[in-house]
Design a protein around this motif. Structure first.
Motif, mmCIF file in Angstrom:
data_model
loop_
_atom_site.group_PDB
_atom_site.id
_atom_site.type_symbol
_atom_site.label_atom_id
_atom_site.label_comp_id
_atom_site.label_asym_id
_atom_site.label_seq_id
_atom_site.Cartn_x
_atom_site.Cartn_y
_atom_site.Cartn_z
ATOM 1 N N THR A 28 0.861 -1.181 0.000
ATOM 2 C CA THR A 28 0.000 0.000 0.000
ATOM 3 C C THR A 28 0.893 1.226 0.000
ATOM 4 N N HIS A 29 0.326 2.325 -0.424
ATOM 5 C CA HIS A 29 1.081 3.573 -0.466
ATOM 6 C C HIS A 29 0.179 4.679 0.067
ATOM 7 N N ASN A 40 0.788 11.430 -6.651
ATOM 8 C CA ASN A 40 0.889 10.335 -5.681
ATOM 9 C C ASN A 40 1.386 9.049 -6.340
ATOM 10 N N LEU A 41 1.325 8.971 -7.661
ATOM 11 C CA LEU A 41 1.777 7.788 -8.390
ATOM 12 C C LEU A 41 3.258 7.853 -8.756
ATOM 13 N N LYS A 57 6.570 -4.510 -12.919
ATOM 14 C CA LYS A 57 5.156 -4.523 -13.252
ATOM 15 C C LYS A 57 4.377 -4.132 -12.004
ATOM 16 N N THR A 58 3.445 -3.215 -12.176
ATOM 17 C CA THR A 58 2.704 -2.671 -11.047
ATOM 18 C C THR A 58 1.230 -2.604 -11.408
ATOM 19 N N LEU A 59 0.394 -2.944 -10.472
ATOM 20 C CA LEU A 59 -1.047 -2.875 -10.661
ATOM 21 C C LEU A 59 -1.595 -1.853 -9.682
ATOM 22 N N VAL A 60 -2.255 -0.825 -10.201
ATOM 23 C CA VAL A 60 -2.834 0.230 -9.373
ATOM 24 C C VAL A 60 -4.336 0.205 -9.600
ATOM 25 N N PHE A 61 -5.085 0.184 -8.522
ATOM 26 C CA PHE A 61 -6.541 0.155 -8.614
ATOM 27 C C PHE A 61 -7.097 1.569 -8.562
ATOM 28 N N HIS A 62 -8.097 1.823 -9.406
ATOM 29 C CA HIS A 62 -8.783 3.112 -9.435
ATOM 30 C C HIS A 62 -10.276 2.877 -9.301
#
Length: 77
Positions: A28-29, A40-41, A57-62
């Motif tokens: 988490t960030h 923030n990203l 590889k990164t997965l960010v949820f929106h």
């Protein structure tokens, strides 16, 4: 069942993974300002990019497709 109950569109991508994958790290960030402040990203990308730089590889949820598209525009700029 979940898609039907939440009235989700059928064109959404669903990712199904086991929770105990050794090559996946959950993190988490802290969001320091607003959720809509895409700075923030910045933690995703290194401060200086070179041709040989590898980005994990990164997965960010929106919360919405529009928000994800705006975040992609920010990261690609």
């Amino acid at each position: 069942m979940v898609k039907k109950e939440l009235s989700l569109h059928s064109n959404l991508v669903e990712i199904q993974l086991f929770m105990n994958c050794p090559n996946i790290t959950y993190a988490t960030h802290v969001v320091s300002t607003s959720l809509y402040d895409f700075s923030n990203l910045n933690f995703i990308l290194p401060l200086q990019l070179h041709l040989q730089t590898t980005i994990s590889k990164t997965l960010v949820f929106h919360d919405s497709i529009e928000e994800a598209m705006s975040a992609a525009v920010y990261i690609n700029s």
